[in-house]
Design an enzyme around this catalytic site. Sequence first.
Site, PDB file in Angstrom:
ATOM      1  CB  CYS A 126      -0.945  -0.016   1.192  1.00 25.04           C
ATOM      2  SG  CYS A 126      -0.195  -0.622   2.709  1.00 25.04           S
ATOM      3  CG  HIS A 234      -0.874   3.897   4.623  1.00 30.38           C
ATOM      4  ND1 HIS A 234      -1.572   3.519   5.747  1.00 30.38           N
ATOM      5  CD2 HIS A 234      -0.366   2.744   4.091  1.00 30.38           C
ATOM      6  CE1 HIS A 234      -1.474   2.210   5.899  1.00 30.38           C
ATOM      7  NE2 HIS A 234      -0.765   1.711   4.910  1.00 30.38           N
TER       8      HIS A 234
END
Length: 329
Positions: A126, A234
């Site tokens: 990710c 994130h």
Amino acid sequence: MKIAVVGATGMVGNVMLEVLAERKLPITELLLVASERSVGKEMVFEGKTHTVIGLETAVEARPDIALFSAGGSTSLEWAPKFAAVGTTVIDNSSAWRMEQDKKLIVPEINADQLTPEDKIIANPNCSTIQMVMALAPLHKAFGIKRIVISTYQSITGTGMKAVEQLNNEMEGTSGTMAYPHLIHKNALPHCDVFLENDYTKEEMKLVHETHKILGDSSIGITATAIRIPVVGGHSESVNLEFEKPYTLDEIRRLLEQTPGVVVLDNPEKNAYPMPIHAEGKDEVFVGRIRRDESVENAVNLWIVADNLRKGAATNTIQIAEYLIQHQLV
Ligand code: A2P
């Protein structure tokens, strides 16, 4: 298309089902697959109830595509079994990413590498996906010499157990711990396991996967990955040093023209990317674009994306869409 979601009961599996429904893939049959613990459990997809099946049964059903998000060891053992019956596996774990004969794909960057022979395709980590989405056009234009990364990563990347840990801590109840320390009101400089070189595996994924996706292992890359008690996505502070001179206007324009990237950079209005804003979206948001005044040809960026969407489920499903559209499955 007969599509299997392996790890359907998990954090990423759930988002895969959401994205599959939203993007209207041509599904004729959907197989929801999880561990023996979940076999027989009922789940609803687009108003229809499905019963969770085990891996053995799923292989026997010979799906066209299997979207895997059930951890590295499940992928290592089972992806080849699906591939052997003709299924194309798109795998979210780190099991296959650095294998020389496996492609590591971010569709906007390198889907043109895919062929019908690719039976196990790796979805990058990710943190890597959101970063290379912004870096690929800049590397082409100015040649990236060095990257210094600090991440601020959502607990959802660790899975259901981590979300439970944070919820328990916020409610003041005890339960199983996904991390070796409290995560509420804390920041852990520890994502994935520690390696012999004192970096974590997550930090080294950023190094190796970026080299592989950008096709350039000469780029110097160093990373520090931090877990914070956030759920929406994130965030990454990224410092880039280029071979060539650049202007901030050129960088903004290039990023604005990149499909899947949104520039959100208006400090006067307090406008910059944040996980609370990226949550549930597929785009990668870039802001705080500013010259690094301490060295020539360098820039600082702040990159935010929903790690469960573009960082995992959406990227996997975009790969599946590419395979279907180009008749590679
Ligand atoms: P299960 O719910 O039956 O444990 P998360 O990372 O969010 O915890 O999700 C992990 C996903 O991977 C879940 O769907 C989980 O199923 C699945 N999974 C874990 N181990 C296995 C296994 N050995 N075989 C199949 N699926 C597995």
